[in-house]
Design a protein around this motif. Sequence first.
Motif, PDB file in Angstrom:
ATOM      1  N   ARG A  48       8.661   4.210 -11.876  1.00 19.48           N
ATOM      2  CA  ARG A  48       8.667   4.229 -10.408  1.00 19.48           C
ATOM      3  C   ARG A  48      10.080   4.479  -9.881  1.00 19.48           C
ATOM      4  NH1 ARG A  48       5.690  -1.584 -10.059  1.00 19.48           N
ATOM      5  NH2 ARG A  48       3.624  -0.937 -10.753  1.00 19.48           N
ATOM      6  N   PRO A  49      10.180   5.012  -8.625  1.00 24.32           N
ATOM      7  CA  PRO A  49      11.524   5.201  -8.060  1.00 24.32           C
ATOM      8  C   PRO A  49      12.259   3.866  -7.942  1.00 24.32           C
ATOM      9  CG  PRO A  49       9.801   5.969  -6.522  1.00 24.32           C
ATOM     10  CD  PRO A  49       9.102   5.374  -7.710  1.00 24.32           C
ATOM     11  N   LEU A  50      13.595   3.947  -8.037  1.00 21.63           N
ATOM     12  CA  LEU A  50      14.403   2.731  -7.900  1.00 21.63           C
ATOM     13  C   LEU A  50      14.309   2.266  -6.448  1.00 21.63           C
ATOM     14  CD1 LEU A  50      16.368   1.180  -9.830  1.00 21.63           C
ATOM     15  CD2 LEU A  50      18.221   2.332  -8.626  1.00 21.63           C
ATOM     16  N   SER A  51      13.722   1.110  -6.239  1.00 22.51           N
ATOM     17  CA  SER A  51      13.564   0.578  -4.873  1.00 22.51           C
ATOM     18  C   SER A  51      13.093  -0.860  -4.991  1.00 22.51           C
ATOM     19  CB  SER A  51      12.535   1.410  -4.094  1.00 22.51           C
ATOM     20  OG  SER A  51      11.281   0.777  -4.032  1.00 22.51           O
ATOM     21  N   VAL A  52      13.127  -1.573  -3.883  1.00 21.82           N
ATOM     22  CA  VAL A  52      12.611  -2.949  -3.879  1.00 21.82           C
ATOM     23  C   VAL A  52      11.201  -2.974  -4.453  1.00 21.82           C
ATOM     24  CG1 VAL A  52      11.789  -4.783  -2.324  1.00 21.82           C
ATOM     25  CG2 VAL A  52      14.042  -3.738  -1.956  1.00 21.82           C
ATOM     26  N   TRP A  53      10.399  -1.951  -4.070  1.00 27.94           N
ATOM     27  CA  TRP A  53       8.965  -1.996  -4.390  1.00 27.94           C
ATOM     28  C   TRP A  53       8.655  -1.545  -5.814  1.00 27.94           C
ATOM     29  CZ3 TRP A  53       6.583  -5.259  -1.556  1.00 27.94           C
ATOM     30  CH2 TRP A  53       7.134  -5.560  -0.301  1.00 27.94           C
ATOM     31  N   ARG A  54       9.654  -1.090  -6.549  1.00 31.78           N
ATOM     32  CA  ARG A  54       9.463  -0.830  -7.986  1.00 31.78           C
ATOM     33  C   ARG A  54       8.966  -2.109  -8.670  1.00 31.78           C
ATOM     34  NH1 ARG A  54      13.940   1.131 -12.532  1.00 31.78           N
ATOM     35  NH2 ARG A  54      13.384   3.186 -11.827  1.00 31.78           N
ATOM     36  N   TYR A  55       9.388  -3.250  -8.131  1.00 31.45           N
ATOM     37  CA  TYR A  55       9.154  -4.533  -8.813  1.00 31.45           C
ATOM     38  C   TYR A  55       8.032  -5.332  -8.141  1.00 31.45           C
ATOM     39  CZ  TYR A  55      13.768  -2.903 -10.142  1.00 31.45           C
ATOM     40  OH  TYR A  55      14.800  -2.114 -10.571  1.00 31.45           O
ATOM     41  N   LYS A  56       7.047  -4.629  -7.580  1.00 35.70           N
ATOM     42  CA  LYS A  56       6.066  -5.288  -6.698  1.00 35.70           C
ATOM     43  C   LYS A  56       5.280  -6.405  -7.379  1.00 35.70           C
ATOM     44  CE  LYS A  56       2.569  -1.731  -7.327  1.00 35.70           C
ATOM     45  NZ  LYS A  56       1.862  -0.602  -6.739  1.00 35.70           N
ATOM     46  N   GLU A  57       5.147  -6.351  -8.706  1.00 34.17           N
ATOM     47  CA  GLU A  57       4.426  -7.432  -9.408  1.00 34.17           C
ATOM     48  C   GLU A  57       5.151  -8.765  -9.267  1.00 34.17           C
ATOM     49  OE1 GLU A  57       5.076  -4.485 -10.663  1.00 34.17           O
ATOM     50  OE2 GLU A  57       3.088  -3.611 -11.045  1.00 34.17           O
ATOM     51  N   LEU A  59       6.715  -9.646  -6.438  1.00 35.18           N
ATOM     52  CA  LEU A  59       6.890  -9.843  -4.995  1.00 35.18           C
ATOM     53  C   LEU A  59       5.582 -10.392  -4.411  1.00 35.18           C
ATOM     54  CD1 LEU A  59       8.873  -6.560  -4.177  1.00 35.18           C
ATOM     55  CD2 LEU A  59       9.783  -8.889  -4.350  1.00 35.18           C
ATOM     56  N   PRO A  60       5.684 -11.115  -3.278  1.00 36.66           N
ATOM     57  CA  PRO A  60       4.492 -11.820  -2.783  1.00 36.66           C
ATOM     58  C   PRO A  60       3.582 -11.007  -1.865  1.00 36.66           C
ATOM     59  CG  PRO A  60       6.424 -12.433  -1.502  1.00 36.66           C
ATOM     60  CD  PRO A  60       6.907 -11.486  -2.554  1.00 36.66           C
ATOM     61  N   VAL A  61       3.932  -9.756  -1.588  1.00 37.41           N
ATOM     62  CA  VAL A  61       3.208  -8.999  -0.550  1.00 37.41           C
ATOM     63  C   VAL A  61       1.970  -8.322  -1.139  1.00 37.41           C
ATOM     64  CG1 VAL A  61       3.423  -7.103   1.105  1.00 37.41           C
ATOM     65  CG2 VAL A  61       5.377  -8.614   0.680  1.00 37.41           C
ATOM     66  N   HIS A  62       0.837  -8.511  -0.453  1.00 37.72           N
ATOM     67  CA  HIS A  62      -0.414  -7.898  -0.928  1.00 37.72           C
ATOM     68  C   HIS A  62      -0.938  -6.826   0.015  1.00 37.72           C
ATOM     69  CE1 HIS A  62      -0.921 -11.904  -3.172  1.00 37.72           C
ATOM     70  NE2 HIS A  62      -0.371 -10.994  -3.956  1.00 37.72           N
ATOM     71  N   ILE A  63      -0.268  -6.644   1.164  1.00 34.93           N
ATOM     72  CA  ILE A  63      -0.691  -5.611   2.114  1.00 34.93           C
ATOM     73  C   ILE A  63       0.228  -4.388   1.950  1.00 34.93           C
ATOM     74  CG2 ILE A  63      -1.590  -7.272   3.797  1.00 34.93           C
ATOM     75  CD1 ILE A  63       1.122  -6.819   5.343  1.00 34.93           C
ATOM     76  N   GLU A  64      -0.050  -3.320   2.672  1.00 41.11           N
ATOM     77  CA  GLU A  64       0.872  -2.178   2.695  1.00 41.11           C
ATOM     78  C   GLU A  64       2.185  -2.668   3.307  1.00 41.11           C
ATOM     79  OE1 GLU A  64       2.157   1.613   2.129  1.00 41.11           O
ATOM     80  OE2 GLU A  64       0.222   0.807   1.448  1.00 41.11           O
TER      81      GLU A  64
END
Length: 401
Positions: A48-57, A59-64
């Motif tokens: 995945r691109p280098l970004s906060v959301w690369r590590y979404k597993e 992170l606590p967010v389940h929505i877009e």
Amino acid sequence: MYHLVCVHCGATYSADEILYNCKKCGHLLAVKYPLDTITVKRSTWDARPLSVWRYKELLPVHIEPVSLQEGGTPLYHLKRLGEEMGLKHLYAKHEGMNPSGSFKDRGMTVGVSMAIQLKKKSVACASTGNTSASLAVYAAKAGIPAVVLLPAGHVAVGKIAQALMHGAKVISIRGNFDRALEMVHDLCLTHGLYLLNSINPYRLEGQKTIGFEAIDQLGCVPDRIVLPVGNAGNISAVYKGLLELEALDFINSLPKMTGIQATGASPVVRAIKENLPVVQTEENPETLASAIRIGAPVNAEKALVAIRKTGGTAESVTDDEILAMQRDLARKEGIGVEPASAASVAGIRKLVEMGAIDRDEKIVCVVTGHLLKDPETVIKQCEPPIEIDADLPSLLSALHL
Ligand SMILES: Cc1ncc(COP(=O)(O)O)c(C=O)c1O
Ligand SMILES: N[C@@H](CCOP(=O)(O)O)C(=O)O
């Protein structure tokens, strides 16, 4: 599913409870994931691109998410400054390259997304400037109102401009940041606004990705990560994230977490140097690095653990040392940062001079905010432009040619 846990007494709370402090002991809360059920592979992240959301597993967010492409900031090798200090492996992670120009965007993409996930209708913060700028940006993106409280006369002009332009309700209080935080905390508890300072456990989840990215960019765990410390949320967040990577067996060592404060606002440094069990509040913090003009860091308890458990350290630097490093970064490395950000690299220079750093260490200094945040402090340090008549002889004369 994750839950909230008190960092002091270990009491647990459900993830959807809107809580900033433990109901039993009043200390802060952290997000705890069932790490044994997280099966993501390093290769999945790497793809995945280098970004906060690369590590979404993690992170606590389940929505877009409410996102403006935060993270993925450059890691620069400071060749010239490193050479001057005798350090071969000195790096700067330039968090000023985030959408609003500071690391706070990593926190706010997660924090404002959580506000939406938890169905909150408005958000608020106290700020020395960057938190308010970032909150205003992400609240605008989410389409919800934001209230920000600032210490009157002590916020850099670029940050106020951002908060105003992005549509936050900006209130200046005749008091310092620590008082503004107490006030906004009361406001949120009594009137239901969602508090997005670093006492919000979800916001800090986004900030831990600074450490993840630094490791991915460097290709290994640095020996030391150095951060400027104000409210002490960032150093605590990065440490928490690294513990999670270690628990997942993605890394097998931890960097020495190193916190740098301004001499006039250095309660964490004092606690480390004097081996105090808790940080003692400084009633009148003073530094021209206005972002870290904080006397009662709310995350201090966690920061002390991060520094002590990793064999790190804390040091203070004077305003002159901060400004000298701001100029050096700008002129010798082409990296434009605000004064508080230069504190991390100034701190390393001081620690090297004190003989406290092994010169073979791989060191990542987090530089937290962009130069243009505080143009007034920049202009004061520089010669003004040379004004001339609009003809070639005048130009040649100005250039001594
Ligand atoms: C530019 C900048 N650097 C450093 C800090 C300190 O970060 P923390 O409060 O997480 O310690 C802040 C704000 O707090 C900041 O705005
Ligand atoms: N420098 C900060 C101070 C507030 O810190 P926070 O992490 O608790 O929001 C700012 O930019 O306001």
